[in-house]
Motif scaffolding. Structure first.
Motif, PDB file in Angstrom:
ATOM      1  N   ALA A 149      23.065-119.287   0.543  1.00 57.82           N
ATOM      2  CA  ALA A 149      24.055-118.470  -0.161  1.00 57.82           C
ATOM      3  C   ALA A 149      25.196-119.363  -0.638  1.00 57.82           C
ATOM      4  CB  ALA A 149      24.578-117.371   0.758  1.00 57.82           C
ATOM      5  N   ALA A 150      25.626-120.277   0.231  1.00 63.48           N
ATOM      6  CA  ALA A 150      26.667-121.235  -0.152  1.00 63.48           C
ATOM      7  C   ALA A 150      26.151-122.194  -1.217  1.00 63.48           C
ATOM      8  CB  ALA A 150      27.138-122.003   1.079  1.00 63.48           C
ATOM      9  N   PHE A 151      24.897-122.624  -1.068  1.00 66.09           N
ATOM     10  CA  PHE A 151      24.293-123.546  -2.032  1.00 66.09           C
ATOM     11  C   PHE A 151      24.280-122.948  -3.436  1.00 66.09           C
ATOM     12  CE2 PHE A 151      20.598-124.797  -4.483  1.00 66.09           C
ATOM     13  CZ  PHE A 151      20.628-126.173  -4.439  1.00 66.09           C
ATOM     14  N   ARG A 152      23.842-121.696  -3.544  1.00 69.46           N
ATOM     15  CA  ARG A 152      23.780-121.055  -4.862  1.00 69.46           C
ATOM     16  C   ARG A 152      25.162-120.943  -5.487  1.00 69.46           C
ATOM     17  NH1 ARG A 152      19.694-117.960  -2.257  1.00 69.46           N
ATOM     18  NH2 ARG A 152      21.215-116.408  -1.599  1.00 69.46           N
ATOM     19  N   HIS A 153      26.154-120.590  -4.664  1.00 68.83           N
ATOM     20  CA  HIS A 153      27.519-120.447  -5.165  1.00 68.83           C
ATOM     21  C   HIS A 153      28.038-121.792  -5.685  1.00 68.83           C
ATOM     22  CE1 HIS A 153      31.092-117.886  -5.423  1.00 68.83           C
ATOM     23  NE2 HIS A 153      31.807-118.935  -5.064  1.00 68.83           N
ATOM     24  N   ALA A 154      27.800-122.850  -4.918  1.00 68.20           N
ATOM     25  CA  ALA A 154      28.250-124.182  -5.329  1.00 68.20           C
ATOM     26  C   ALA A 154      27.503-124.659  -6.568  1.00 68.20           C
ATOM     27  CB  ALA A 154      28.055-125.172  -4.180  1.00 68.20           C
ATOM     28  N   ALA A 155      26.187-124.426  -6.611  1.00 71.97           N
ATOM     29  CA  ALA A 155      25.381-124.886  -7.745  1.00 71.97           C
ATOM     30  C   ALA A 155      25.792-124.185  -9.033  1.00 71.97           C
ATOM     31  CB  ALA A 155      23.903-124.657  -7.456  1.00 71.97           C
ATOM     32  N   GLU A 156      26.056-122.892  -8.957  1.00 72.13           N
ATOM     33  CA  GLU A 156      26.499-122.154 -10.144  1.00 72.13           C
ATOM     34  C   GLU A 156      27.830-122.705 -10.653  1.00 72.13           C
ATOM     35  OE1 GLU A 156      26.604-118.152  -8.818  1.00 72.13           O
ATOM     36  OE2 GLU A 156      24.445-117.817  -9.075  1.00 72.13           O
ATOM     37  N   TYR A 157      28.742-122.969  -9.725  1.00 75.86           N
ATOM     38  CA  TYR A 157      30.039-123.532 -10.120  1.00 75.86           C
ATOM     39  C   TYR A 157      29.846-124.896 -10.784  1.00 75.86           C
ATOM     40  CZ  TYR A 157      34.802-125.323  -9.880  1.00 75.86           C
ATOM     41  OH  TYR A 157      36.027-125.858 -10.207  1.00 75.86           O
ATOM     42  N   ASN A 158      28.984-125.729 -10.195  1.00 81.57           N
ATOM     43  CA  ASN A 158      28.793-127.085 -10.713  1.00 81.57           C
ATOM     44  C   ASN A 158      28.102-127.089 -12.067  1.00 81.57           C
ATOM     45  OD1 ASN A 158      30.050-128.182  -8.497  1.00 81.57           O
ATOM     46  ND2 ASN A 158      28.148-128.540  -7.370  1.00 81.57           N
ATOM     47  N   GLU A 159      27.194-126.151 -12.294  1.00 82.40           N
ATOM     48  CA  GLU A 159      26.561-126.062 -13.609  1.00 82.40           C
ATOM     49  C   GLU A 159      27.601-125.706 -14.680  1.00 82.40           C
ATOM     50  OE1 GLU A 159      23.504-126.772 -14.776  1.00 82.40           O
ATOM     51  OE2 GLU A 159      23.202-127.641 -12.797  1.00 82.40           O
ATOM     52  N   GLN A 160      28.501-124.805 -14.345  1.00 89.47           N
ATOM     53  CA  GLN A 160      29.570-124.468 -15.286  1.00 89.47           C
ATOM     54  C   GLN A 160      30.504-125.656 -15.488  1.00 89.47           C
ATOM     55  OE1 GLN A 160      31.571-120.904 -14.028  1.00 89.47           O
ATOM     56  NE2 GLN A 160      29.707-119.664 -14.049  1.00 89.47           N
ATOM     57  N   SER A 161      30.773-126.380 -14.402  1.00 88.48           N
ATOM     58  CA  SER A 161      31.648-127.547 -14.497  1.00 88.48           C
ATOM     59  C   SER A 161      31.035-128.616 -15.396  1.00 88.48           C
ATOM     60  CB  SER A 161      31.902-128.119 -13.093  1.00 88.48           C
ATOM     61  OG  SER A 161      32.726-129.266 -13.148  1.00 88.48           O
ATOM     62  N   ARG A 162      29.715-128.798 -15.279  1.00 87.93           N
ATOM     63  CA  ARG A 162      29.042-129.793 -16.122  1.00 87.93           C
ATOM     64  C   ARG A 162      29.039-129.379 -17.588  1.00 87.93           C
ATOM     65  NH1 ARG A 162      23.594-132.389 -13.579  1.00 87.93           N
ATOM     66  NH2 ARG A 162      22.944-130.247 -13.166  1.00 87.93           N
ATOM     67  N   SER A 163      28.803-128.102 -17.848  1.00 83.43           N
ATOM     68  CA  SER A 163      28.720-127.639 -19.234  1.00 83.43           C
ATOM     69  C   SER A 163      30.079-127.632 -19.927  1.00 83.43           C
ATOM     70  CB  SER A 163      28.107-126.235 -19.279  1.00 83.43           C
ATOM     71  OG  SER A 163      28.944-125.297 -18.625  1.00 83.43           O
ATOM     72  N   LYS A 164      31.144-127.485 -19.145  1.00 82.23           N
ATOM     73  CA  LYS A 164      32.487-127.411 -19.719  1.00 82.23           C
ATOM     74  C   LYS A 164      33.303-128.674 -19.475  1.00 82.23           C
ATOM     75  CE  LYS A 164      32.659-122.378 -19.104  1.00 82.23           C
ATOM     76  NZ  LYS A 164      33.372-121.244 -18.454  1.00 82.23           N
ATOM     77  N   ASN A 165      32.634-129.739 -18.983  1.00 84.63           N
ATOM     78  CA  ASN A 165      33.328-130.994 -18.670  1.00 84.63           C
ATOM     79  C   ASN A 165      34.497-130.755 -17.718  1.00 84.63           C
ATOM     80  OD1 ASN A 165      31.676-132.663 -20.319  1.00 84.63           O
ATOM     81  ND2 ASN A 165      32.818-131.983 -22.128  1.00 84.63           N
ATOM     82  N   GLY A 166      34.240-129.970 -16.683  1.00 88.90           N
ATOM     83  CA  GLY A 166      35.278-129.662 -15.707  1.00 88.90           C
ATOM     84  C   GLY A 166      35.659-130.875 -14.876  1.00 88.90           C
ATOM     85  N   THR A 167      36.788-130.778 -14.229  1.00 89.08           N
ATOM     86  CA  THR A 167      37.313-131.910 -13.456  1.00 89.08           C
ATOM     87  C   THR A 167      37.077-131.760 -11.958  1.00 89.08           C
ATOM     88  OG1 THR A 167      39.491-130.846 -13.310  1.00 89.08           O
ATOM     89  CG2 THR A 167      39.101-132.344 -15.173  1.00 89.08           C
ATOM     90  N   GLN A 168      36.471-130.645 -11.530  1.00 86.21           N
ATOM     91  CA  GLN A 168      36.223-130.446 -10.108  1.00 86.21           C
ATOM     92  C   GLN A 168      34.739-130.198  -9.855  1.00 86.21           C
ATOM     93  OE1 GLN A 168      39.225-127.373  -9.028  1.00 86.21           O
ATOM     94  NE2 GLN A 168      40.170-129.005  -7.823  1.00 86.21           N
ATOM     95  N   TRP A 169      34.336-130.420  -8.598  1.00 86.87           N
ATOM     96  CA  TRP A 169      32.936-130.326  -8.197  1.00 86.87           C
ATOM     97  C   TRP A 169      32.866-129.632  -6.840  1.00 86.87           C
ATOM     98  CZ3 TRP A 169      28.762-131.139 -11.043  1.00 86.87           C
ATOM     99  CH2 TRP A 169      27.519-131.309 -10.430  1.00 86.87           C
ATOM    100  N   ALA A 170      31.863-128.781  -6.653  1.00 91.31           N
ATOM    101  CA  ALA A 170      31.734-128.003  -5.422  1.00 91.31           C
ATOM    102  C   ALA A 170      30.769-128.674  -4.448  1.00 91.31           C
ATOM    103  CB  ALA A 170      31.258-126.592  -5.740  1.00 91.31           C
TER     104      ALA A 170
END
Length: 215
Positions: free
Chosen positions: A42-63
């Protein structure tokens, strides 16, 4: 009982993650928290979803997924659990159980039942290997079935000993999770199990295999 937490770190500028749960060599320090979960995936999915958005939007943070309150190598009061490693484990074919597909995982699978192969795989390769091995088992006559286990990144404990000859022995204890692929797998047919009237020791967790969340 373990509590898994998703924390945020600063993403290094020149770092290119290999997967949605990758970890930079210089992880820095946690900058925030996204949530707490009773199960790893459950934690993995939450982190992975956040990181995919971070990669697509060139975000500055990582989960990153951690176990809260545990002893880790890098961060105080938390043990880093991602990236996960995937391996294949052979288990005894349960008595009276019949699979409906090569990706089925019996409800009575036990973490201590089988031998875990040393080869580390991506999740997609582990799925392919599990399917191929179990298809052979279904077509032939065998007493083994194969499942995927996910191994957490940092060990729960590590012991180092030295003998008089100057040899060093290291023993690491790591937490593993039996994976049930979601979408194309089930539990199989337990109708002929001699213990079907009893509750199953269900020890697997579901991991979504669709989309880009999987490493």
């Amino acid at each position: 009982m373990s509590t898994y937490q998703v924390v945020l770190i600063d993403k290094p500028r020149d770092w290119t993650p290999r997967s949605s749960d990758d970890l930079p060599l210089e992880a820095g320090v946690p900058r925030g928290e996204l949530g707490e979960f009773p199960q790893l995936f459950a934690a993995f999915r939450h982190a992975a979803e956040y990181n995919e958005q971070s990669r697509s939007k060139n975000g500055t943070q990582w989960a990153v997924v951690v176990e809260k309150g545990a002893v880790g190598k890098i961060w105080q009061g938390m043990r880093i659990c991602t990236p996960l490693e995937y391996k294949i484990a052979a288990i005894w074919w349960p008595m009276g159980w019949e699979p409906d597909s090569p990706l089925d995982v019996p409800r009575c699978v036990c973490k201590a039942q089988g031998a875990i192969q040393e080869e580390v795989m991506t999740y997609r390769r582990a799925i392919a290997v599990m399917e191929a091995l179990n298809r052979q088992a279904m077509d032939g006559v065998g007493n083994m079935w194969y499942v995927i286990v996910a191994v957490e990144h940092e060990p729960i404990s590590r012991t180092i000993t030295y003998d008089p000859a100057g040899l060093q022995t290291s023993v690491e204890i790591r937490r593993i999770h039996v994976v049930q692929p979601v979408g194309s797998a089930g539990f199989g047919d337990c109708s002929h199990c001699p213990a079907r009237a009893m509750d199953c020791a269900w020890l697997t967790e579901s991991l979504n295999e669709s989309g880009s969340m999987c490493p």
